[in-house]
Motif scaffolding. Structure first.
Motif, PDB file in Angstrom:
ATOM      1  N   SER A  69       0.834  -1.233   0.129  1.00 56.81           N
ATOM      2  CA  SER A  69      -0.073  -0.014   0.060  1.00 56.81           C
ATOM      3  C   SER A  69       0.909   1.026   0.019  1.00 56.81           C
ATOM      4  CB  SER A  69      -1.090  -0.072   1.257  1.00 56.81           C
ATOM      5  OG  SER A  69      -0.055  -0.054   2.241  1.00 56.81           O
ATOM      6  N   LEU A  70       2.073   1.056   0.280  1.00 61.82           N
ATOM      7  CA  LEU A  70       3.068   2.410   0.534  1.00 61.82           C
ATOM      8  C   LEU A  70       3.255   2.848  -0.965  1.00 61.82           C
ATOM      9  CD1 LEU A  70       5.190   1.297   3.393  1.00 61.82           C
ATOM     10  CD2 LEU A  70       3.342   2.708   3.539  1.00 61.82           C
ATOM     11  N   VAL A  71       3.181   2.151  -1.977  1.00 62.14           N
ATOM     12  CA  VAL A  71       3.571   2.652  -3.381  1.00 62.14           C
ATOM     13  C   VAL A  71       2.281   3.316  -4.005  1.00 62.14           C
ATOM     14  CG1 VAL A  71       5.315   0.702  -3.611  1.00 62.14           C
ATOM     15  CG2 VAL A  71       2.926   0.366  -4.339  1.00 62.14           C
ATOM     16  N   SER A  72       1.166   3.358  -3.450  1.00 63.77           N
ATOM     17  CA  SER A  72       0.090   4.001  -3.951  1.00 63.77           C
ATOM     18  C   SER A  72       0.209   5.518  -4.258  1.00 63.77           C
ATOM     19  CB  SER A  72      -1.159   3.711  -3.320  1.00 63.77           C
ATOM     20  OG  SER A  72      -0.962   4.420  -1.813  1.00 63.77           O
ATOM     21  N   VAL A  73      -0.313   6.102  -5.464  1.00 60.26           N
ATOM     22  CA  VAL A  73      -0.166   7.325  -5.813  1.00 60.26           C
ATOM     23  C   VAL A  73      -0.914   8.224  -4.980  1.00 60.26           C
ATOM     24  CG1 VAL A  73      -0.526   8.916  -7.979  1.00 60.26           C
ATOM     25  CG2 VAL A  73       0.334   6.630  -8.492  1.00 60.26           C
ATOM     26  N   GLN A  74      -0.401   9.405  -4.721  1.00 60.68           N
ATOM     27  CA  GLN A  74      -1.081  10.390  -3.674  1.00 60.68           C
ATOM     28  C   GLN A  74      -1.542  11.407  -4.846  1.00 60.68           C
ATOM     29  OE1 GLN A  74      -1.838  10.066  -0.653  1.00 60.68           O
ATOM     30  NE2 GLN A  74      -0.432   8.141  -0.645  1.00 60.68           N
ATOM     31  N   GLY A  75      -2.960  11.388  -5.108  1.00 59.74           N
ATOM     32  CA  GLY A  75      -3.472  12.409  -5.923  1.00 59.74           C
ATOM     33  C   GLY A  75      -3.110  11.994  -7.555  1.00 59.74           C
ATOM     34  N   LYS A  76      -3.275  12.819  -8.259  1.00 59.04           N
ATOM     35  CA  LYS A  76      -3.115  12.392  -9.844  1.00 59.04           C
ATOM     36  C   LYS A  76      -1.642  12.187 -10.132  1.00 59.04           C
ATOM     37  CE  LYS A  76      -7.546  14.201 -11.658  1.00 59.04           C
ATOM     38  NZ  LYS A  76      -8.026  15.172 -12.504  1.00 59.04           N
ATOM     39  N   GLY A  77      -1.340  11.159 -10.569  1.00 54.44           N
ATOM     40  CA  GLY A  77       0.181  11.172 -11.060  1.00 54.44           C
ATOM     41  C   GLY A  77       0.334  10.735 -12.619  1.00 54.44           C
ATOM     42  N   ASP A  78       1.527  10.754 -12.988  1.00 58.66           N
ATOM     43  CA  ASP A  78       1.895  10.521 -14.297  1.00 58.66           C
ATOM     44  C   ASP A  78       1.456   8.986 -14.705  1.00 58.66           C
ATOM     45  OD1 ASP A  78       2.814   9.891 -17.012  1.00 58.66           O
ATOM     46  OD2 ASP A  78       4.866  10.677 -16.403  1.00 58.66           O
ATOM     47  N   PRO A  79       0.466   8.805 -15.487  1.00 57.68           N
ATOM     48  CA  PRO A  79      -0.303   7.577 -16.013  1.00 57.68           C
ATOM     49  C   PRO A  79       1.022   6.409 -16.294  1.00 57.68           C
ATOM     50  CG  PRO A  79      -0.750   9.136 -17.458  1.00 57.68           C
ATOM     51  CD  PRO A  79      -0.323   9.883 -16.630  1.00 57.68           C
ATOM     52  N   GLU A  80       1.990   6.916 -16.977  1.00 56.70           N
ATOM     53  CA  GLU A  80       2.928   6.198 -17.609  1.00 56.70           C
ATOM     54  C   GLU A  80       4.456   6.129 -16.618  1.00 56.70           C
ATOM     55  OE1 GLU A  80       4.463   7.719 -21.330  1.00 56.70           O
ATOM     56  OE2 GLU A  80       2.453   7.253 -22.250  1.00 56.70           O
ATOM     57  N   SER A  81       4.134   6.691 -15.304  1.00 61.06           N
ATOM     58  CA  SER A  81       4.995   6.591 -14.498  1.00 61.06           C
ATOM     59  C   SER A  81       4.878   5.008 -13.602  1.00 61.06           C
ATOM     60  CB  SER A  81       5.255   7.290 -13.250  1.00 61.06           C
ATOM     61  OG  SER A  81       4.158   7.241 -12.348  1.00 61.06           O
ATOM     62  N   LEU A  82       6.166   4.557 -12.964  1.00 61.47           N
ATOM     63  CA  LEU A  82       6.323   3.282 -12.365  1.00 61.47           C
ATOM     64  C   LEU A  82       5.280   3.266 -11.286  1.00 61.47           C
ATOM     65  CD1 LEU A  82       7.133   0.516 -11.796  1.00 61.47           C
ATOM     66  CD2 LEU A  82       9.146   1.375 -10.887  1.00 61.47           C
ATOM     67  N   VAL A  83       5.079   4.416 -10.416  1.00 68.13           N
ATOM     68  CA  VAL A  83       4.481   4.396  -9.194  1.00 68.13           C
ATOM     69  C   VAL A  83       2.896   4.027  -9.648  1.00 68.13           C
ATOM     70  CG1 VAL A  83       3.586   5.660  -7.268  1.00 68.13           C
ATOM     71  CG2 VAL A  83       5.892   5.706  -7.920  1.00 68.13           C
ATOM     72  N   GLN A  84       2.494   4.893 -10.891  1.00 67.00           N
ATOM     73  CA  GLN A  84       1.200   4.722 -11.395  1.00 67.00           C
ATOM     74  C   GLN A  84       0.743   3.202 -11.600  1.00 67.00           C
ATOM     75  OE1 GLN A  84      -1.664   7.264 -11.260  1.00 67.00           O
ATOM     76  NE2 GLN A  84      -2.497   5.295 -11.616  1.00 67.00           N
TER      77      GLN A  84
END
Length: 434
Positions: free
Chosen positions: A121-136
């Protein structure tokens, strides 16, 4: 410091730098010529001969014999299916996006992998992130947060069981992490069970730090849990109100981990101490643990006379080994015990020290060979044996417990509920009688 206590004994700073500092630092770099290594060792010995005449050092060894027994436990935890899936995704993304605009650095990947080890759960995106990023990409693979819990990370499941055991035993416990978000997660677990806890991290005001420590150490206080940031309170604090400490994650620098784990085994402690070091098996955490070889700077060399045997600048081969994947379903042992090439049955006996690997000096290796690591699954080479010798030889004096760990041992450690989460367990008992 040398010049302050004994003015002029080593000349001016320019003289000191030219004769001692530069040759010693150069000799500790990878790939240097043998002549530079020999010169660095010669100047280090010369500097030690000078400082030994007026430098007196005292370590905790002086008071160890007055302290109660210390039980050190390294717990290799079973990764969850979700953790394994996310790790595969992260490593695949890293390989496929090299050279592209979405590429991430090895350091970023290491941070993400460590978060996965703590809890997915700690890798979830906070708010809107880059859809192509690893975190997303990783966030898209997470189930709804309502369906995630301690079972998604064996480390958190072990903490949950320990907290329940400490409440029953009426003992206090310190939980240490290098990440604020991890402390938030464990704090949420405490609130879910209505456990009363205190927290000390970088946001704690200086005026409140002493109050928190005093409250926690007070035997009349009902706050039996202290969540501690390793960066803000990992050194200097005396937390003898607790008899248990959990190091939830690890750091590249072994000195930081050792400092954090020493918070409860301090002058004034009256109870036997249990220190748990949690590592997700087959993961980057276990590999970092293996690479925690003492790193000494120039000042450390002066007082300890040790050579700097490793460098944080990782080669491409080291990164490949660091990021290699081991399928938990196909492994019959943890990586660390396999690296030891220990033939013990894993039933709790310390291996015969006569069977440990003989360690030769590093000088017979070419400088470029000293920093090579074996590929995953490859037989450990002579070079690799030497590189890990210091840490591995220590573990050969510890008890080795392979899953299923004895119920008696798990009960002693307060881990009876966690038999399925423990793959391997190393235990060492430091007795005051010794």
């Amino acid at each position: 410091m040398i010049n302050f206590v004994n003015p002029g004994i080593i000349g001016s700073y320019q003289d000191f730098k030219a004769r001692y500092e530069t040759p010693i630092i150069v000799s500790q770099r990878p790939g240097v010529l043998p002549q530079s290594i020999e010169l660095g060792i010669e100047r280090l010995n010369e500097l030690n001969a000078i400082t030994d005449r007026f430098m007196l050092r005292r370590t905790q060894e002086v008071i160890n014999r007055y302290l109660p027994d210390k039980h050190e436990v390294v717990v290799l935890c079973q990764p969850s299916e979700l953790q394994t899936t996310l790790a595969h995704t992260a490593l695949s993304f890293y390989e496929s996006e090299k050279g592209s605009s979405n590429a991430i650095s090895p350091l970023q990947l290491i941070t993400i992998l460590k978060k996965i080890c703590n809890h997915p759960s700690l890798v979830s995106v906070q708010g809107k992130g880059d859809p192509e990023s690893l975190v997303q990409v990783l966030s898209d693979q997470l189930p709804p947060w309502q369906r995630m819990g301690p079972s998604d990370s064996a480390k958190l499941a072990i903490v949950e069981a320990l907290l329940e055991a400490m409440l029953a035993l009426q003992e206090k416990i310190v939980i240490v992490s290098y990440y604020g978000k991890t402390l938030d997660m464990i704090g949420g677990l405490c609130e879910h069970y209505n456990y009363k806890y205190l927290r000390l991290d970088g946001s704690t005001a200086g005026s409140d730090r002493c109050k928190i420590v005093a409250t926690f150490n007070n035997t009349a206080s009902d706050r039996f849990i202290l969540l501690l940031s390793a960066k803000a309170g990992g050194a200097g604090l005396n937390l003898i109100g607790a008899s248990r400490l959990v190091l939830y994650d690890n750091d590249w620098n072994p000195a930081n981990d050792l400092q954090a784990m020493s918070r409860v085994w301090r002058d004034g402690q009256r109870k036997p101490v249990y220190i748990y070091r949690l590592l997700t098996a087959y993961s980057i955490e276990e590999r970092i643990f293996q690479r925690q070889i003492s790193k000494t700077s120039l000042s450390g060399s002066v007082v300890d006379q040790k050579q700097n045997l490793s460098n944080l600048k990782l080669s491409e081969e080291e990164l490949k080994d660091l990021f290699s994947i081991v399928d938990p379903n196909e492994a019959d042992d943890c990586l660390t015990h396999s690296l030891l090439e220990c033939s013990c049955a894993g039933i709790g006996n310390a291996p015969d020290t006569e069977e440990t690997v003989a360690v030769d000096c590093f000088e017979d290796l070419a400088p470029e060979s000293r920093f090579q690591l074996r590929p995953a699954g490859a037989k450990r080479s002579k070079v690799c044996k030497k590189k890990f010798a210091l840490k591995m030889q220590e573990l050969m004096r510890w008890e080795h417990h392979r899953s299923p760990v004895s119920e008696r041992v798990l009960e002693q450690l307060g881990l009876s509920r966690c038999a399925d989460e423990v793959i391997f367990l190393f235990r060492n008992i430091v007795s005051a009688a010794k």
